[in-house]
Design an enzyme around this catalytic site. Structure first.
Site, PDB file in Angstrom:
ATOM      1  N   HIS A 124       0.867  -1.182   0.000  1.00 34.94           N
ATOM      2  CA  HIS A 124       0.000   0.000   0.000  1.00 34.94           C
ATOM      3  C   HIS A 124       0.904   1.231   0.000  1.00 34.94           C
ATOM      4  CE1 HIS A 124      -2.788   2.964   1.783  1.00 34.94           C
ATOM      5  NE2 HIS A 124      -3.778   2.157   1.456  1.00 34.94           N
ATOM      6  N   ASP A 201       3.075  -4.425   7.999  1.00 31.61           N
ATOM      7  CA  ASP A 201       1.845  -3.663   7.819  1.00 31.61           C
ATOM      8  C   ASP A 201       0.692  -4.657   7.983  1.00 31.61           C
ATOM      9  OD1 ASP A 201      -0.438  -2.501   6.874  1.00 31.61           O
ATOM     10  OD2 ASP A 201       0.419  -1.794   4.986  1.00 31.61           O
ATOM     11  N   LYS A 227     -10.331  -0.640  10.502  1.00 37.32           N
ATOM     12  CA  LYS A 227     -10.483  -1.868   9.705  1.00 37.32           C
ATOM     13  C   LYS A 227     -10.788  -3.056  10.599  1.00 37.32           C
ATOM     14  CE  LYS A 227      -7.363  -0.142   6.255  1.00 37.32           C
ATOM     15  NZ  LYS A 227      -8.037   0.030   4.990  1.00 37.32           N
ATOM     16  N   CYS A 365      -4.798   2.359  -3.739  1.00 38.57           N
ATOM     17  CA  CYS A 365      -3.555   2.897  -3.142  1.00 38.57           C
ATOM     18  C   CYS A 365      -2.394   1.924  -3.308  1.00 38.57           C
ATOM     19  CB  CYS A 365      -3.730   3.244  -1.663  1.00 38.57           C
ATOM     20  SG  CYS A 365      -4.915   4.543  -1.386  1.00 38.57           S
TER      21      CYS A 365
HETATM   22  N1  PMP Z   1      -1.811  -0.730   4.506  1.00 38.11           N
HETATM   23  C1  PMP Z   1      -2.797  -1.522   4.060  1.00 38.11           C
HETATM   24  C2  PMP Z   1      -2.479  -2.940   3.678  1.00 38.11           C
HETATM   25  C3  PMP Z   1      -4.087  -1.018   3.972  1.00 38.11           C
HETATM   26  O1  PMP Z   1      -5.071  -1.799   3.536  1.00 38.11           O
HETATM   27  C4  PMP Z   1      -4.332   0.320   4.350  1.00 38.11           C
HETATM   28  C5  PMP Z   1      -5.718   0.924   4.213  1.00 38.11           C
HETATM   29  N2  PMP Z   1      -6.329   0.676   2.978  1.00 38.11           N
HETATM   30  C6  PMP Z   1      -3.282   1.076   4.828  1.00 38.11           C
HETATM   31  C7  PMP Z   1      -2.035   0.533   4.889  1.00 38.11           C
HETATM   32  C8  PMP Z   1      -3.478   2.505   5.275  1.00 38.11           C
HETATM   33  O2  PMP Z   1      -4.371   2.523   6.351  1.00 38.11           O
HETATM   34  P1  PMP Z   1      -4.896   3.919   6.910  1.00 38.11           P
HETATM   35  O3  PMP Z   1      -5.493   4.636   5.734  1.00 38.11           O
HETATM   36  O4  PMP Z   1      -5.912   3.529   7.940  1.00 38.11           O
HETATM   37  O5  PMP Z   1      -3.716   4.618   7.472  1.00 38.11           O
END
Ligand code: PMP
Length: 407
Positions: A124, A201, A227, A365
């Site tokens: 991400h 992560d 999440k 993303c």
């Molecule tokens: N890493 C992963 C694997 C994610 O799925 C996400 C959220 N889509 C993030 C990082 C970033 O999370 P946040 O927007 O809550 O900071």
């Protein structure tokens, strides 16, 4: 009670699912972006504001002591969720802020010009961009391990790259775009043997598999409350105590200090050294309620339920001509990524929305991953504890409709 009955009761805790969009009952298949919140979590946050509202760590009265106790109990339960100690848990805003904390505190102190940070093509943007910003500032280099065509990390490539001058491996536990897992229990020991620290992560992993930082022997692990059925604005940064205790502060202000004079400040101990200012108190008690809610469900049941939905949806898609699946491996999180040959992912997403089906369509993303897969984006359906067979059927019907209209 059958699994279906048990999860029908769970579904009833999410009143948002009774809403209608475009005349249709909401079919929410975007839990990988954020999970819905059950009533007990929202009620817990309301109770904090209506009955318990006070600042933490500084009041000389019972109401503030109570708020502090609730805040620290939340920290203790977050720690026990991942088998850490409370002093290893720092509350932050989200996964993104936790990665930035690792970058601007631990990595900024411990990495030197010429050192490398190893990531993967699955990451991400939250686990790419902070490292690039730091690399630019400190003369480091960010390198990426390749993935295989099926969306799994190419372990041979990753292991070959785990060597000097790599100092940190920053890797996802579960891809948010594809649902594929990384084999952390194999990868982390290999990294450590090469003298490389590991940051995981766990933004998606945390709801998909039990996480045990001791068994994994991981150095840093990060995730977001939103999440995991908790509120937005609260996230978790775990660092092994030996590392956290020597990390410098990255934001200055109230609460993170031991003593301040106009000439010099000495800092509080970890984890408080990393929590400058009034924290997101209602976020922590809300996250605490979310963890309790989630832990009251049996993890094996959650996996069985979500996987039955994932399998039904995947098998159904296979029966629709022109479907291309990404990350289509047997053992994966409850995330389904696909395209319809000859149709743009945004158009598919829009037609699904018209049918009341909420999915994500885009790059999720993960632009480098999309580039590697050779597509501008995909359609992503993700399943959670409140979804049911009727949701999958509505989803498959909506995809068939998109095919009729678009191809
Ligand atoms: N890493 C992963 C694997 C994610 O799925 C996400 C959220 N889509 C993030 C990082 C970033 O999370 P946040 O927007 O809550 O900071």
């Amino acid at each position: 009670m059958s699994l279906a009955d048990r999860f029908a009761k769970v579904r009833a805790d999410f009143p948002i699912l009774r809403r209608r969009f475009h005349g249709k009952e909401l079919v929410y298949l975007d839990s990988a972006a954020t999970t819905l919140k059950p009533e007990p979590v929202v009620k817990r946050i309301a109770d904090y504001y209506l009955l318990e509202s006070a600042n933490v760590h500084r009041g000389a009265y019972a109401l503030s002591d109570e708020a502090t106790r609730n805040f620290e109990e939340a920290r203790a339960d977050v720690a026990s969720l991942i088998h850490a100690s409370p002093e290893e848990i720092v509350f932050v805003r989200n996964t993104t802020e936790a990665v930035n904390l690792a970058a601007h505190s631990w990595a900024e102190k411990n990495l030197s010009p010429g050192d490398h940070i190893l990531i993967t093509e699955l990451e991400h943007h939250a686990n790419i961009v902070p490292w690039q910003i730091l690399a630019e500032k400190k003369g480091l280099k960010v390198v990426a391990a390749r993935i295989l065509d099926n969306g799994q990390v190419d372990e041979a490539d990753l292991f070959a790259k785990l060597k000097e001058p790599v100092k940190l491996l920053a890797i996802t536990g579960c891809s948010n775009a594809l649902g594929t897992f990384t084999d952390l229990s194999k990868i982390i020991p290999r990294a450590h043997a090469a003298g490389v620290k590991v940051l995981v992560d766990a933004a998606q992993l945390i709801s998909q598999k039990p996480v045990n930082v001791r068994e994994l022997d991981v150095d840093f692990l990060v995730f977001s409350g939103h999440k995991l059925f908790g509120p937005t604005g609260i996230g978790v940064f775990y660092a092994r105590h030996e590392l956290l205790k020597d990390m410098p502060p990255w934001q200055g202000g109230g609460s993170m200090i031991a003593e301040v004079t106009l000439e010099k400040t000495t800092f509080n101990e970890a984890p408080f050294r990393f929590e400058a200012g009034t924290p997101h108190i209602e976020g922590t008690v809300g996250l605490h309620a979310a963890i309790r809610y989630f832990q009251a469900l049996d993890f094996d049941d959650v996996r069985a339920w979500e996987h039955a939905l994932l399998k039904k949806a995947t098998d159904g898609l296979r029966g629709i001509p022109g479907i291309i699946l990404y990350g289509d491996v047997p053992d994966k999180g409850a995330i389904l990524s696909f395209n319809l040959r000859g149709a743009h992912h945004s158009d598919v997403g829009q037609i699904l929305d018209q049918q009341g089906v909420a999915v994500r369509a885009g790059h999720h993303c993960t632009q480098p991953l999309m580039k590697r897969l050779g597509v501008p984006g995909t359609v992503r359906a993700s399943f959670s504890i409140y979804n049911n067979d009727a949701d999958v059927e509505a989803f498959l019907k909506a995809v068939s409709k998109a095919r009729e209209l678009l191809t």
